[in-house]
Design a protein around this motif. Structure first.
Motif, PDB file in Angstrom:
ATOM      1  N   GLY A 357       0.809  -1.206   0.000  1.00 55.91           N
ATOM      2  CA  GLY A 357       0.000   0.000   0.000  1.00 55.91           C
ATOM      3  C   GLY A 357       0.842   1.256   0.000  1.00 55.91           C
ATOM      4  O   GLY A 357       2.027   1.241   0.403  1.00 55.91           O
ATOM      5  N   PHE A 358       0.234   2.366  -0.436  1.00 54.01           N
ATOM      6  CA  PHE A 358       0.936   3.643  -0.556  1.00 54.01           C
ATOM      7  C   PHE A 358      -0.027   4.774  -0.239  1.00 54.01           C
ATOM      8  O   PHE A 358      -1.183   4.753  -0.665  1.00 54.01           O
ATOM      9  CB  PHE A 358       1.473   3.833  -1.981  1.00 54.01           C
ATOM     10  CG  PHE A 358       2.294   2.667  -2.467  1.00 54.01           C
ATOM     11  CD1 PHE A 358       3.674   2.667  -2.327  1.00 54.01           C
ATOM     12  CD2 PHE A 358       1.674   1.565  -3.044  1.00 54.01           C
ATOM     13  CE1 PHE A 358       4.421   1.583  -2.760  1.00 54.01           C
ATOM     14  CE2 PHE A 358       2.411   0.476  -3.478  1.00 54.01           C
ATOM     15  CZ  PHE A 358       3.789   0.482  -3.332  1.00 54.01           C
ATOM     16  N   ILE A 359       0.439   5.766   0.517  1.00 47.73           N
ATOM     17  CA  ILE A 359      -0.334   6.977   0.754  1.00 47.73           C
ATOM     18  C   ILE A 359       0.096   8.023  -0.271  1.00 47.73           C
ATOM     19  O   ILE A 359       1.300   8.238  -0.484  1.00 47.73           O
ATOM     20  CB  ILE A 359      -0.125   7.518   2.177  1.00 47.73           C
ATOM     21  CG1 ILE A 359      -0.714   6.561   3.204  1.00 47.73           C
ATOM     22  CG2 ILE A 359      -0.768   8.887   2.340  1.00 47.73           C
ATOM     23  CD1 ILE A 359      -0.542   7.013   4.628  1.00 47.73           C
ATOM     24  N   VAL A 360      -0.880   8.664  -0.893  1.00 45.03           N
ATOM     25  CA  VAL A 360      -0.622   9.685  -1.905  1.00 45.03           C
ATOM     26  C   VAL A 360      -1.186  11.017  -1.420  1.00 45.03           C
ATOM     27  O   VAL A 360      -2.351  11.092  -1.001  1.00 45.03           O
ATOM     28  CB  VAL A 360      -1.258   9.299  -3.259  1.00 45.03           C
ATOM     29  CG1 VAL A 360      -1.046  10.409  -4.293  1.00 45.03           C
ATOM     30  CG2 VAL A 360      -0.666   7.988  -3.763  1.00 45.03           C
ATOM     31  N   LEU A 361      -0.364  12.070  -1.459  1.00 43.16           N
ATOM     32  CA  LEU A 361      -0.762  13.404  -1.022  1.00 43.16           C
ATOM     33  C   LEU A 361      -0.314  14.434  -2.043  1.00 43.16           C
ATOM     34  O   LEU A 361       0.621  14.185  -2.821  1.00 43.16           O
ATOM     35  CB  LEU A 361      -0.146  13.755   0.337  1.00 43.16           C
ATOM     36  CG  LEU A 361      -0.296  12.768   1.488  1.00 43.16           C
ATOM     37  CD1 LEU A 361       0.951  11.921   1.633  1.00 43.16           C
ATOM     38  CD2 LEU A 361      -0.602  13.491   2.796  1.00 43.16           C
ATOM     39  N   ASP A 362      -0.943  15.617  -2.000  1.00 42.48           N
ATOM     40  CA  ASP A 362      -0.431  16.717  -2.823  1.00 42.48           C
ATOM     41  C   ASP A 362       0.427  17.628  -1.953  1.00 42.48           C
ATOM     42  O   ASP A 362       0.607  17.384  -0.749  1.00 42.48           O
ATOM     43  CB  ASP A 362      -1.565  17.460  -3.530  1.00 42.48           C
ATOM     44  CG  ASP A 362      -2.470  18.258  -2.585  1.00 42.48           C
ATOM     45  OD1 ASP A 362      -2.129  18.391  -1.385  1.00 42.48           O
ATOM     46  OD2 ASP A 362      -3.510  18.753  -3.048  1.00 42.48           O
ATOM     47  N   SER A 363       0.948  18.693  -2.556  1.00 41.91           N
ATOM     48  CA  SER A 363       1.912  19.530  -1.833  1.00 41.91           C
ATOM     49  C   SER A 363       1.280  20.252  -0.652  1.00 41.91           C
ATOM     50  O   SER A 363       1.937  20.461   0.380  1.00 41.91           O
ATOM     51  CB  SER A 363       2.542  20.546  -2.794  1.00 41.91           C
ATOM     52  OG  SER A 363       1.564  21.411  -3.338  1.00 41.91           O
ATOM     53  N   MET A 364      -0.005  20.644  -0.773  1.00 42.02           N
ATOM     54  CA  MET A 364      -0.669  21.332   0.332  1.00 42.02           C
ATOM     55  C   MET A 364      -0.820  20.406   1.537  1.00 42.02           C
ATOM     56  O   MET A 364      -0.566  20.800   2.680  1.00 42.02           O
ATOM     57  CB  MET A 364      -2.035  21.845  -0.118  1.00 42.02           C
ATOM     58  CG  MET A 364      -1.963  22.917  -1.200  1.00 42.02           C
ATOM     59  SD  MET A 364      -1.186  24.445  -0.603  1.00 42.02           S
ATOM     60  CE  MET A 364      -2.465  25.042   0.492  1.00 42.02           C
ATOM     61  N   MET A 365      -1.214  19.162   1.286  1.00 43.29           N
ATOM     62  CA  MET A 365      -1.354  18.182   2.363  1.00 43.29           C
ATOM     63  C   MET A 365       0.007  17.898   2.999  1.00 43.29           C
ATOM     64  O   MET A 365       0.115  17.758   4.220  1.00 43.29           O
ATOM     65  CB  MET A 365      -1.962  16.885   1.819  1.00 43.29           C
ATOM     66  CG  MET A 365      -3.345  17.026   1.252  1.00 43.29           C
ATOM     67  SD  MET A 365      -3.826  15.513   0.382  1.00 43.29           S
ATOM     68  CE  MET A 365      -5.395  16.010  -0.328  1.00 43.29           C
ATOM     69  N   TRP A 366       1.023  17.758   2.154  1.00 43.77           N
ATOM     70  CA  TRP A 366       2.375  17.462   2.626  1.00 43.77           C
ATOM     71  C   TRP A 366       2.879  18.569   3.554  1.00 43.77           C
ATOM     72  O   TRP A 366       3.410  18.290   4.643  1.00 43.77           O
ATOM     73  CB  TRP A 366       3.289  17.297   1.423  1.00 43.77           C
ATOM     74  CG  TRP A 366       4.697  16.881   1.736  1.00 43.77           C
ATOM     75  CD1 TRP A 366       5.803  17.678   1.785  1.00 43.77           C
ATOM     76  CD2 TRP A 366       5.159  15.558   2.035  1.00 43.77           C
ATOM     77  NE1 TRP A 366       6.917  16.951   2.089  1.00 43.77           N
ATOM     78  CE2 TRP A 366       6.553  15.643   2.250  1.00 43.77           C
ATOM     79  CE3 TRP A 366       4.533  14.319   2.133  1.00 43.77           C
ATOM     80  CZ2 TRP A 366       7.323  14.524   2.556  1.00 43.77           C
ATOM     81  CZ3 TRP A 366       5.293  13.206   2.437  1.00 43.77           C
ATOM     82  CH2 TRP A 366       6.680  13.320   2.647  1.00 43.77           C
TER      83      TRP A 366
END
Length: 545
Positions: A357-366
């Motif tokens: 599994g992998f968590i995917v985020l955008d720059s704002m979330m990061w």
């Protein structure tokens, strides 16, 4: 110190949470109790955060303005338990939950408010003494029961809360006259005429004061170290090998033996045999969690169940902002709603996605997650591990297809999944995976980040785990059952040595709550059985009723 008299009403194997509760309950009923432990006592309870899952209207729930009833608690837990114990046993567990919390307090435990707010893995010292410790607010659990916080944390500092809880129980047991024999291995349950007659043990006789002091001082640290770095912990010098060079065999005469020696997370052979999908966990507990208690029971005909059930944590939080992203498998599909309890989410990942599994985020979330990690009051250990994730253990790409390539997952699957998630979030529609609306944020701001949450060993993002199955027991008494589901007279099991309320699905505090419940149940019944047996023997010998 070997006891002068080797005859007891009840002998308990293991002096962790379940063993201590069993000892107290038996002693309160007037039984003469001995507890043997292969180390110095404490078990996994002393290494825990000291969270006890309790509901049905505890005074701390009421103070936080939450109404909870035995039926409401049952309606939620029935989803987690899913038949691991029968409904009658679960109803008994729920009906007496608040009373057992008070029982713990009478024996020295301390719980408190206030109520914690954010979703978390571990409660902090100054807050979160009462918190939502499981899936109460997550789909589909929230559809069947009114969410209520049931994680009650023993007052203490950091990971010392569990040790504070254990010490309180141990002191209470000793005040009640319970005898304790450390550095003692239980080797065989002795049967005669179809029932328990005794316990054969091997105990250390080398009581060199300096060596013993070193062992008692270093063993708790070794056990804690083993949970985070098993290879280092196993090599840590405690002097145990030298102590065990001089031992004697000891035969304890008793009509009742309670097995409370933990699970088998440290027995790799058993893990590979019964739960191979979880062979990569970092075992939680102590090296004594090697299945020896379970094998003592099977050695005299005890049946087992749920041995394939393991709780493994791949917590995506803290920081809680990580939950605004999505978790996907190699196919790019969502694993499940990310607001599920960490072990529940990981269980689905193992069962349906091969443990990848992998968590995917955008720059704002990061950015939000990094800031939250700095300002939040999470545990130092989790802060260290998440700092490693933010600094090195992640992938970054300008586009979603490029991130998919970096992670080695399906490009088309990831793009389609993110599009569906974004569309629902921006239109304020139900999330395709049913994540709580307040946690849904569209992924719109590149670059994109990916974190591998697969069940694999990693110093940066380890996978703690514990086994949940064990010996089958009677729901009313805690007696071990044989393959025909008949009780083995005089043999009981409690805690993670037995199948219990948490044996299908674990949430924070449920194992400790089950240790209390099953320990008290076994201790009370064993004591009553022993004292009733003595009365019957006296009546038969004298003819006096």
């Amino acid at each position: 110190m070997v006891p002068d008299d080797n005859t007891f009403d009840v002998v308990i194997v293991g002096f962790g949470g379940a063993g201590a509760c069993a000892a107290i309950a038996a002693a309160e009923r007037g039984a003469r109790v001995l507890v043997v432990d292969r180390s110095v006592g404490g078990g996994a309870t002393a290494l825990s955060r000291g969270v006890v899952y309790a509901g049905s209207g505890t005074r701390y729930q009421r103070a936080a303005d939450f109404e909870d009833t035995p039926q409401n608690m049952f309606d939620y837990l029935r989803q987690e338990v899913d038949g691991a114990v029968d409904d009658e046993t679960l109803r008994t567990f729920c009906a007496g939950s608040a009373q057992r919390l008070s029982w713990l307090e009478r024996h020295g435990a301390r719980f408190a408010g206030p109520m914690g707010d954010n979703k978390m893995c571990y409660p902090t010292d100054d807050r979160h003494n009462l918190f939502f410790s499981g899936n109460e607010r997550a789909y589909p659990y929230r559809l069947h029961a009114t969410p209520a916080p049931r994680g009650h944390r023993q007052v203490g500092k950091g990971m010392g809360s569990g040790r504070a809880l254990y010490r309180a129980l141990r002191r209470s047991a000793e005040r009640l006259g319970v005898q304790f024999l450390p550095l003692t291995r239980a080797e065989e349950v002795v049967m005669a005429d179809g029932r328990v007659a005794g316990l054969r043990c091997r105990t250390v006789t080398d009581f060199n004061p300096m060596l013993l002091q070193h062992y008692w001082r270093t063993t708790p640290f070794r056990d804690k170290l083993t949970n985070w770095a098993p290879n280092v912990g196993r090599a840590f010098p405690t002097g145990a090998a030298r102590l065990w060079r001089r031992t004697i065999e000891l035969m304890l005469v008793t009509p009742n033996v309670i097995l409370a020696a933990g699970g088998f997370a440290f027995n790799r052979d058993m893990l590979l045999r019964y739960a191979p999908s979880f062979a990569g966990i970092t075992p939680l507990g102590t090296p004594a969690d090697d299945g020896s208690g379970i094998m003592l029971g099977t050695g005299v005909g005890g049946a087992t169940a749920q041995l394939n059930s393991v709780a493994a944590w791949r917590f995506p939080c803290p920081p809680s902002a990580m939950l605004h992203g999505i978790a996907v498998g190699l196919s790019g599909e969502r694993i499940a709603n990310e607001d599920l309890y960490g072990a529940t989410h990981a269980g689905i990942m193992v069962a349906k996605f091969g443990g990848r599994g992998f968590i995917v985020l955008d720059s704002m979330m990061w950015k939000r997650a990094r800031k939250e990690l700095v300002t939040s009051r999470t545990s130092p250990l989790l802060r260290l591990h998440m700092s490693l994730v933010f600094s090195a253990d992640h992938r970054k790409a300008a586009t979603l297809p490029e991130l998919a390539a970096e992670l080695g997952i399906s490009t088309s699957g990831l793009v389609a999944t993110v599009a569906a998630y974004n569309d629902a979030a921006e239109a304020a529609r139900e999330d395709p995976a049913h994540k709580t609306p307040s946690m849904c944020r569209p992924l719109r701001y590149p670059p994109y980040y990916g974190i591998d949450i697969s069940l694999r060993g990693s110093l940066a993002y380890f996978v703690p785990g514990m086994t949940l199955g064990g010996l089958q027991v009677d729901g009313a008494t805690g007696q071990v059952l044989d393959e025909a589901r008949s009780p083995i007279r005089g043999l009981y099991a409690a805690g993670r040595t037995a199948v219990g309320v948490c044996s299908n699905s674990y949430v924070s505090g449920l194992s400790l709550a089950d240790c209390v419940f099953s320990g008290i149940r076994a201790g009370e019944h064993a004591a009553i059985s022993s004292l009733t047996g003595m009365h019957e023997l006296f009546r038969g010998a004298t003819g006096v009723d």
